[in-house]
Write an enzyme that holds these catalytic residues in place. Structure first.
Site, PDB file in Angstrom:
ATOM      1  N   GLU A 152      -8.964   8.631   4.156  1.00  0.00           N
ATOM      2  CA  GLU A 152      -7.880   8.245   5.063  1.00  0.00           C
ATOM      3  C   GLU A 152      -7.352   9.416   5.887  1.00  0.00           C
ATOM      4  OE1 GLU A 152      -4.810   5.782   2.935  1.00  0.00           O
ATOM      5  OE2 GLU A 152      -6.055   6.473   1.286  1.00  0.00           O
ATOM      6  N   ASP A 180       0.853  -1.180   0.000  1.00  0.00           N
ATOM      7  CA  ASP A 180       0.000   0.000   0.000  1.00  0.00           C
ATOM      8  C   ASP A 180       0.897   1.239   0.000  1.00  0.00           C
ATOM      9  OD1 ASP A 180      -2.138   1.684   0.035  1.00  0.00           O
ATOM     10  OD2 ASP A 180      -2.987   0.973   1.914  1.00  0.00           O
TER      11      ASP A 180
HETATM   12  C1  BGC Z   1      -3.281   9.427  -3.047  1.00  0.00           C
HETATM   13  C2  BGC Z   1      -4.101   8.276  -2.559  1.00  0.00           C
HETATM   14  C3  BGC Z   1      -3.336   7.533  -1.551  1.00  0.00           C
HETATM   15  C4  BGC Z   1      -2.847   8.459  -0.449  1.00  0.00           C
HETATM   16  C5  BGC Z   1      -1.978   7.731   0.520  1.00  0.00           C
HETATM   17  C6  BGC Z   1      -2.900  10.304  -1.890  1.00  0.00           C
HETATM   18  O1  BGC Z   1      -2.162  11.412  -2.308  1.00  0.00           O
HETATM   19  O2  BGC Z   1      -3.992  10.147  -3.984  1.00  0.00           O
HETATM   20  O3  BGC Z   1      -4.425   7.413  -3.584  1.00  0.00           O
HETATM   21  O4  BGC Z   1      -4.150   6.543  -1.025  1.00  0.00           O
HETATM   22  O5  BGC Z   1      -2.159   9.571  -0.960  1.00  0.00           O
HETATM   23  O6  BGC Z   1      -1.556   8.527   1.584  1.00  0.00           O
HETATM   24  C1  BGC Z   2      -5.025   3.150   0.573  1.00  0.00           C
HETATM   25  C2  BGC Z   2      -5.477   2.007  -0.278  1.00  0.00           C
HETATM   26  C3  BGC Z   2      -5.544   2.442  -1.716  1.00  0.00           C
HETATM   27  C4  BGC Z   2      -4.209   2.995  -2.140  1.00  0.00           C
HETATM   28  C5  BGC Z   2      -4.171   3.492  -3.562  1.00  0.00           C
HETATM   29  C6  BGC Z   2      -3.779   3.788   0.046  1.00  0.00           C
HETATM   30  O1  BGC Z   2      -3.449   4.942   0.767  1.00  0.00           O
HETATM   31  O2  BGC Z   2      -4.812   2.696   1.893  1.00  0.00           O
HETATM   32  O3  BGC Z   2      -6.710   1.534   0.172  1.00  0.00           O
HETATM   33  O4  BGC Z   2      -5.916   1.366  -2.523  1.00  0.00           O
HETATM   34  O5  BGC Z   2      -3.860   4.067  -1.305  1.00  0.00           O
HETATM   35  O6  BGC Z   2      -4.851   4.669  -3.701  1.00  0.00           O
END
Ligand code: BGC
Ligand code: BGC
Length: 826
Positions: free
Chosen positions: A515, A319
């Protein structure tokens, strides 16, 4: 004596109960459920892979192990770097740079990378890339796609057949833009509703996850052993996040899941055997730790349990730079992860350096050849089973697949099945034929709000209705149904009606987050600022029976709102088909409901705002509405008036989050001081003094997540609140995490100075590195060196400067894992 002890210990270990002598995070595979991948390994495919493996150079093999993000790699780069995969992260844009694009630019993008990877080159074996995207609730990055309810709603619907159809639709809409792989389904069992990713889980209850996991994988991929190819309109699934993502302490995103092995298995692992048996082609490793050990480096779980005991034959994807969080690793170097069993790094931005380092580590034996070959074999196996070696792509660009009426009908059905009726006193619902209906609330006519995070943008922020062609807002759906039954609808977000209505439907709830940003201090809805409650009360005072439709990514403490409303519907984050709400709320012309509620809570609903950990089966389980609760028109009983004490003490509720990406939760606040004057920013986050000012800015790709501090002379900014005692249990092991963007080297010291006018340490050495996002963990010892009294700390963060400087602050909080905490002093 010693001998006896060690014998006793050894026998305890054999029974798998005493773990004292083992390193933390060691799993015992024999305790785990068994499974076996279906449909991935067959002799013809393995023979094909053998042929390829014999031809690939080490460079080509290492390239397969790396995935880069669209925003950080150009198709041309694939000429030199034979990478195995490309992903579109939550904020990635297709070529051309527009984050809000329909299928056209996405198809062109997928084709550009694919063509570049397959271009004939001397001494290069052409291997197709696998293109992954977060199709977590439909193909949600693409304008015009069908958006399903987030998983929390699908858990409430709890309908395996529906899941299979949702998976199919999602796969077809994903294949239609030329993508091969959906990063779904999430099999987390969120056990603490403070977690901002709670809505990505089906349920707190493993039995519900177990029931839905297999059908969802099957829907995405096709039946294991049958056709599983992109030619057939299927895409690879990714069961995520392995393992324990929903169990982190305090619900902190990417945190530490502190449970014994039995609990880890019983609560967090149950969905995986089902997904594996359904043929899941990939599993995504989780950001979290288990008892302090990062999952990306946990060999006993990734290799011994997942690939051994659970017989997983697909590949393990990391991830987003998760490997870089393993002690001793960085985003651009991490042999530990591959050696632990990770097969492909998700290395969005540092892929180039990671490629060179991994190649060197393969050459010098730090990563054994057999491990490289096994990882490559798994990746090629998935590519072969998906049909990626064949040039035909019949679904790519297929006209009208995205957001087709048939697909939207499945989503609308899912919305109707996901709604949970919490209260319906006096039978105010369904809305009677011919009624004059007021539709109010700031979420009533806002498709972005009803969709939440992971919608066109990562956090789901910045969307407006024009970004959702073909979608239906909740208001639009209600208007259609009410008018069809001979009634009228007036829309007034603020509730100020022109004609007195017979009934008001008020659509309110959380604003989008994903997130990190969604982590909460307590479960109280609108703490300190209950504007939606005031709206409902105003309508009630005007004598209007009122229905609340509540949008949220988790159960929240809403007793005051429940009391004020006559009826209350938990609608979760329904997505693009707002018409599904009207299907339940508005009666047909004959006065009978069109359909009855079938949704049941898949998460327990709290009685107080303190019940963040509230799960069926726990000792002392005392919810307001238990798991499985949900009224129907046929059975509704009145809900009595509820107590309105929130149960949280604002001062203790939020000991560790002072400022997290745009939020300063109570009891914390900013204060700026200069020249003997102190100001605090108002609701718009702005404040200024002659030499120091603050305003809200976008940061880290997130709207409004940062506070830009501008010094033109002497001044200090502090986060203030009740004095903390960092020596108390729970706080004594915490480090201060700061995330910020500097503006180059400061001209003078920028002091971390907890006590005004006393001591301080200079953070300037951390700020020389330009304007990128930086993270630093400061140890408690560091705070002490800076002059803090650790037993009495009213300003967990206080920065002071005497010279001009600009700094964007994004995060200031205490974190539980102090391992790599530092202090910028010699
Ligand atoms: C991305 C996400 C990713 C996240 C992780 C973002 O900048 O667009 O896809 O899950 O960073 O921290
Ligand atoms: C997230 C994942 C996601 C990945 C790609 C990560 O930060 O935890 O769930 O698939 O980014 O965007």
């Amino acid at each position: 004596m010693r001998k006896h002890l060690s014998v006793a210990l050894a026998s305890l270990l054999l029974t798998g109960t005493a773990l004292a002598a083992e390193p933390a995070g060691t799993a015992h595979p024999t305790l785990w459920p068994t499974a076996r991948s279906q449909g991935l390994v067959d002799p013809a495919t393995e023979a094909f892979i053998n042929g390829l493996l014999a031809r690939l150079t080490l460079e080509e093999k290492v390239g397969q192990l790396i995935q880069a993000d669209l925003d950080h790699i150009k198709p041309e780069d694939l000429a030199e770097y034979p990478l195995g995969s490309i992903l579109a992260g939550g904020d990635a844009s297709p070529i051309g740079g527009n984050n809000r694009s329909g299928p056209g630019p996405w198809i062109a993008t997928a084709q550009a990378y694919r063509t570049a990877a397959l271009a004939p080159r001397p001494r290069r074996t052409p291997i197709p890339i696998i293109f992954g995207i977060d199709s977590v609730r439909g193909n949600n990055n693409v304008v015009g796609a069908t958006l399903f309810p987030h998983n929390i709603g699908l858990g409430a619907a709890n309908d395996p057949d529906l899941m299979r159809r949702i998976g199919q639709v999602t796969a077809q809409e994903t294949a239609a833009i030329g993508a091969d792989w959906a990063f779904a389904p999430t099999l987390a069992a969120p056990r603490n509703d403070r977690w901002g990713r709670t809505y990505e889980g089906y349920s707190e209850e493993p039995a519900i996850i177990t029931r839905l996991a297999g059908p969802m994988v099957e829907g995405l991929q096709g039946k294991a052993g049958g056709d599983m190819t992109v030619q057939g309109g299927h895409v690879a699934a990714s069961a995520k996040h392995f393992l324990g993502d929903g169990g982190t302490h305090d619900g902190i995103d990417q945190g530490d899941t502190r449970v014994d092995e039995k609990t880890l298995i019983k609560l967090h692992a149950q969905g995986y055997p089902k997904a594996i048996e359904a043929g899941a082609m990939t599993v995504m490793a989780s950001f979290n730790s288990w008892n302090g050990v990062k999952m990306h480096g946990n060999k006993s779980l990734l290799t011994d349990v997942l690939k051994g005991r659970m017989g997983f034959d697909g590949f393990v994807i990391g991830d987003w730079n998760g490997h870089g969080q393993i002690p001793g690793c960085s985003n651009d170097s991490c042999p530990t992860a591959i050696n632990a069993g990770l097969d492909m790094f998700m290395a969005p931005d540092k892929w180039k350096a990671l490629y060179h380092n991994t190649l060197a580590q393969a050459k010098d034996g730090t990563i054994p050849m057999a491990r490289i070959d096994d990882a490559v074999r798994r990746i090629l196996r998935v590519k072969a089973k998906l049909g990626l070696f064949k040039p035909e792509r019949p679904w790519e660009g297929k006209h009208g697949v995205l957001g087709s009426p048939e697909h939207r009908a499945v989503a609308r059905e899912a919305v109707a099945k996901s709604l949970v009726l919490l209260k319906n006193n006096g039978g105010v619902l369904p809305v009677k034929p011919g009624a004059k209906v007021l539709v109010a609330g700031d979420a009533a006519d806002d498709i972005g709000r009803q969709s939440g995070g992971w919608t066109l943008s990562w956090q789901g922020t910045g969307n407006s209705n024009k970004d959702f062609p073909g979608a239906t807002s909740i208001h639009a759906g209600l208007k259609q149904a009410v008018e069809a039954a001979g009634g009228t609808v007036e829309l007034a977000a603020d509730g100020q009606f022109h004609t007195k209505p017979d009934v008001a439907i008020v659509v309110i709830g959380e604003t989008p987050y994903a997130e990190g940003q969604g982590d909460l201090a307590t479960l109280e809805y609108q703490p300190g600022n209950k504007v939606d409650l005031a709206l409902v009360k105003r309508l009630k005072a005007a004598g209007v029976p009122t229905v609340v439709v509540f949008l949220s990514g988790r159960p929240l403490w809403v007793n005051p709102e429940l009391n004020a409303a006559d009826a209350f519907v938990a609608a979760w984050l329904p997505g693009s088909e707002g018409g599904g709400v009207a299907d339940l709320l508005v009666a047909a012309k004959d006065g009978k409901p069109v359909r009855d509620f079938t949704g049941k809570l898949s998460f327990s609903w709290p009685k107080t705002a303190a019940q963040a950990v509230l799960n069926q089966g726990d000792p002392g389980y005392d919810p307001l509405f238990p798991l499985g609760y949900g009224l129907t028109y046929a059975t509704a009983k009145p809900v009595p008036t509820l107590p309105e004490e929130s149960g949280v003490d604002a001062a203790s509720a939020n000991r560790d989050n002072f400022f997290v990406r745009g939020r300063t939760p109570a009891p914390w606040a900013f204060a700026l001081s200069a020249d003997g004057k102190t100001v605090t920013p108002g609701g718009d986050g702005e404040a200024s003094l002659p030499t120091l000012s603050m305003r809200v800015v976008d940061a880290g790709g997130v709207q409004g997540a940062g506070r830009l501090l501008t010094w033109t002379g002497t001044g200090a900014v502090a986060i203030t609140g009740p004095a903390l005692d960092l020596s108390t249990a729970g706080l004594n092991n915490r480090a201060l995490l700061l995330e910020f963007q500097g503006s180059g080297a400061p001209q003078g010291p920028l002091l971390l100075q907890p006590v005004p006018g006393q001591g301080g340490i200079d953070l300037a050495p951390l700020l020389t590195g330009g304007s990128g996002l930086q993270k630093v963990k400061l140890s408690q010892d560091c705070l002490k060196k800076a002059g803090a009294d650790l037993k009495n700390l009213p300003n967990p963060l206080r920065l002071s400067s005497q010279t001009p400087y600009k700094l964007t602050l994004i995060t200031a909080r205490l974190v539980a894992d102090p391992t790599d905490a530092t202090c910028p002093v010699k």
